[in-house]
Design a protein around this motif. Structure first.
Motif, short mmCIF file in Angstrom:
data_model
loop_
_atom_site.label_atom_id
_atom_site.label_comp_id
_atom_site.label_asym_id
_atom_site.label_seq_id
_atom_site.Cartn_x
_atom_site.Cartn_y
_atom_site.Cartn_z
N GLY A 173 48.30 75.91 89.93
CA GLY A 173 48.31 74.95 88.77
C GLY A 173 46.86 74.14 88.98
N SER A 174 46.29 73.99 90.23
CA SER A 174 45.25 73.27 90.40
C SER A 174 43.75 73.86 89.81
CB SER A 174 45.12 72.56 91.58
OG SER A 174 44.78 73.83 92.67
N GLN A 175 43.95 75.25 89.57
CA GLN A 175 42.71 76.00 89.07
C GLN A 175 43.03 76.56 87.78
OE1 GLN A 175 40.54 75.75 91.43
NE2 GLN A 175 41.79 74.53 92.77
N PHE A 176 44.41 76.42 87.52
CA PHE A 176 44.76 77.24 86.31
C PHE A 176 43.81 76.85 84.88
CE2 PHE A 176 47.42 78.05 82.32
CZ PHE A 176 47.74 79.55 82.81
N ALA A 177 43.55 75.62 84.79
CA ALA A 177 42.63 75.48 83.45
C ALA A 177 41.16 76.07 83.68
CB ALA A 177 42.21 73.96 83.31
N ASP A 178 40.57 76.21 84.78
CA ASP A 178 39.24 76.80 84.90
C ASP A 178 39.51 78.16 84.99
OD1 ASP A 178 37.87 74.35 85.07
OD2 ASP A 178 37.81 74.25 87.09
N LEU A 179 40.57 78.77 85.34
CA LEU A 179 40.74 80.24 85.39
C LEU A 179 40.78 80.76 83.99
CD1 LEU A 179 43.10 80.77 88.31
CD2 LEU A 179 40.72 81.03 88.34
N ILE A 180 41.29 80.00 83.18
CA ILE A 180 41.28 80.51 81.64
C ILE A 180 39.96 79.93 81.04
CG2 ILE A 180 42.16 79.80 79.44
CD1 ILE A 180 45.07 79.31 81.01
N ASP A 181 39.61 78.87 81.09
CA ASP A 181 38.42 78.31 80.01
C ASP A 181 37.10 79.01 80.61
OD1 ASP A 181 39.96 77.06 78.52
OD2 ASP A 181 39.46 74.90 79.31
N LYS A 182 36.75 79.00 81.87
CA LYS A 182 35.45 79.35 82.40
C LYS A 182 35.26 80.67 81.68
CE LYS A 182 34.50 75.67 84.79
NZ LYS A 182 34.79 74.28 83.97
N PRO A 183 36.03 81.73 82.19
CA PRO A 183 35.79 82.96 81.89
C PRO A 183 35.68 83.33 80.36
CG PRO A 183 37.58 83.38 83.53
CD PRO A 183 37.51 81.82 83.07
N LEU A 184 36.64 82.46 79.65
CA LEU A 184 36.70 82.68 78.01
C LEU A 184 35.31 82.35 77.61
CD1 LEU A 184 40.43 82.31 77.09
CD2 LEU A 184 39.26 84.30 77.38
N ALA A 185 34.82 81.05 78.07
CA ALA A 185 33.48 80.42 77.52
C ALA A 185 32.24 81.32 78.08
CB ALA A 185 33.35 79.27 77.93
N TRP A 186 32.19 81.59 79.53
CA TRP A 186 31.02 82.06 79.96
C TRP A 186 30.97 83.57 79.98
CZ3 TRP A 186 31.55 78.77 85.25
CH2 TRP A 186 31.27 77.28 84.96
N TRP A 187 31.80 84.35 80.02
CA TRP A 187 31.66 85.86 80.10
C TRP A 187 32.17 86.46 78.86
CZ3 TRP A 187 35.12 85.92 85.04
CH2 TRP A 187 34.44 85.73 86.28
N VAL A 188 33.29 85.79 78.12
CA VAL A 188 33.79 86.37 76.75
C VAL A 188 32.95 85.67 75.62
CG1 VAL A 188 35.58 87.05 75.60
CG2 VAL A 188 35.96 87.07 77.80
N GLY A 189 32.93 84.48 75.83
CA GLY A 189 32.01 83.81 74.82
C GLY A 189 33.00 83.45 73.56
N ILE A 190 34.31 83.37 73.86
CA ILE A 190 35.17 82.86 72.81
C ILE A 190 35.60 81.36 72.61
CG2 ILE A 190 35.99 85.17 72.31
CD1 ILE A 190 38.53 84.39 73.77
N LEU A 191 35.03 80.61 73.79
CA LEU A 191 35.48 79.27 73.75
C LEU A 191 34.05 78.66 73.85
CD1 LEU A 191 38.29 78.82 76.40
CD2 LEU A 191 38.58 78.75 73.94
N PRO A 192 33.88 77.28 73.30
CA PRO A 192 32.51 76.74 73.07
C PRO A 192 32.27 76.09 74.43
CG PRO A 192 34.51 75.33 72.39
CD PRO A 192 34.98 76.60 72.58
N SER A 193 33.27 75.95 75.51
CA SER A 193 32.35 75.55 76.71
C SER A 193 33.60 75.91 77.82
CB SER A 193 32.45 73.81 76.87
OG SER A 193 33.52 73.08 77.01
N GLY A 194 33.34 75.75 79.10
CA GLY A 194 34.02 75.76 80.09
C GLY A 194 35.25 74.61 80.33
N ARG A 195 35.51 73.67 79.55
CA ARG A 195 36.38 72.80 79.45
C ARG A 195 36.74 72.61 77.88
NH1 ARG A 195 34.19 67.48 82.48
NH2 ARG A 195 33.55 68.68 84.42
N SER A 196 37.68 73.53 77.71
CA SER A 196 38.09 73.50 76.15
C SER A 196 39.57 73.63 76.05
CB SER A 196 37.27 74.20 75.23
OG SER A 196 37.13 75.46 75.61
N LEU A 197 39.84 74.81 75.57
CA LEU A 197 41.27 75.22 75.58
C LEU A 197 42.27 74.83 76.56
CD1 LEU A 197 43.35 76.76 73.91
CD2 LEU A 197 42.71 78.67 75.27
N ALA A 198 42.24 75.26 77.76
CA ALA A 198 42.97 75.01 78.76
C ALA A 198 42.86 73.41 79.52
CB ALA A 198 43.08 76.07 79.98
N HIS A 199 41.88 72.91 79.06
CA HIS A 199 41.68 71.48 79.62
C HIS A 199 42.22 70.40 78.48
CE1 HIS A 199 39.07 73.30 82.27
NE2 HIS A 199 38.92 72.35 83.14
#
Length: 186
Positions: free
Chosen positions: A37-63
């Protein structure tokens, strides 16, 4: 905040909660839920923003607090269905502590820059300018929070939190270690 800081904050909070609520240290399964749980938000947002490019930043959806509200409902539904409410609570405490720990210290001094993630997608990032101040905090808040606006002090503080969490985890009997190292089961 870095991953070790998030884990430190989450474990300290959950251990205090477990002691207050149950009169004992955390059990193994909830301790592992804190880790995830302490890492969950980053485990979702960072890959979707940085690798896949579907989120605007590494802190968005799961944050976002909106995501957190839906996640809490799902986690507790699963927890009740499986008879693991304590584990669900550990996960939720850890996830919410992640969001709180990602709020920049300057926000508590009235500067909301880089807090937009909490209400994503309602506010785009950035909405607030760096020097824009929304309120004037009491002097005691400035005295306590002010030093943590220095990145070096904040970075050091994260390591102190992590060290305190590791020490408390050890005092708590290293809950969860038995899942990784069966010879250490107590």
């Amino acid at each position: 905040m870095w991953p070790w800081g998030h884990l430190g904050v989450a474990y300290l909070l959950y251990s205090l909660y477990a002691r207050g609520r149950f009169g004992r240290p955390p059990r193994a399964e909830p301790a592992l839920a804190v880790l995830v749980g302490s890492q969950f938000a980053d485990l979702i947002d960072k890959p979707l923003a940085w690798w896949v490019g579907i989120l605007p930043s590494g802190r968005s959806l799961a944050h976002s607090l909106f995501f957190a509200a839906a996640l809490i409902v799902v986690v507790y539904a699963v927890g009740f269905a499986l008879g693991r409410v304590e584990t669900a609570t550990a996960f939720v405490v850890a996830h919410l502590s992640h969001l709180l720990a990602d709020i920049p210290p300057r926000a508590f001094l009235g500067y909301p820059f880089e807090t937009e993630f909490l209400v994503w997608p309602l506010l785009e990032q950035p909405t607030f300018r760096y020097g824009e101040r929304l309120f004037e905090p009491p002097a005691v808040v400035e005295l306590v929070v002010g030093p943590f606006t220095n990145p070096a002090i904040f970075f050091l503080f994260e390591w102190v939190l992590f060290g305190a969490a590791i020490a408390l985890w050890y005092v708590d009997g290293c809950p969860g270690l038995g899942y990784v190292d069966p010879s250490s089961r107590r």
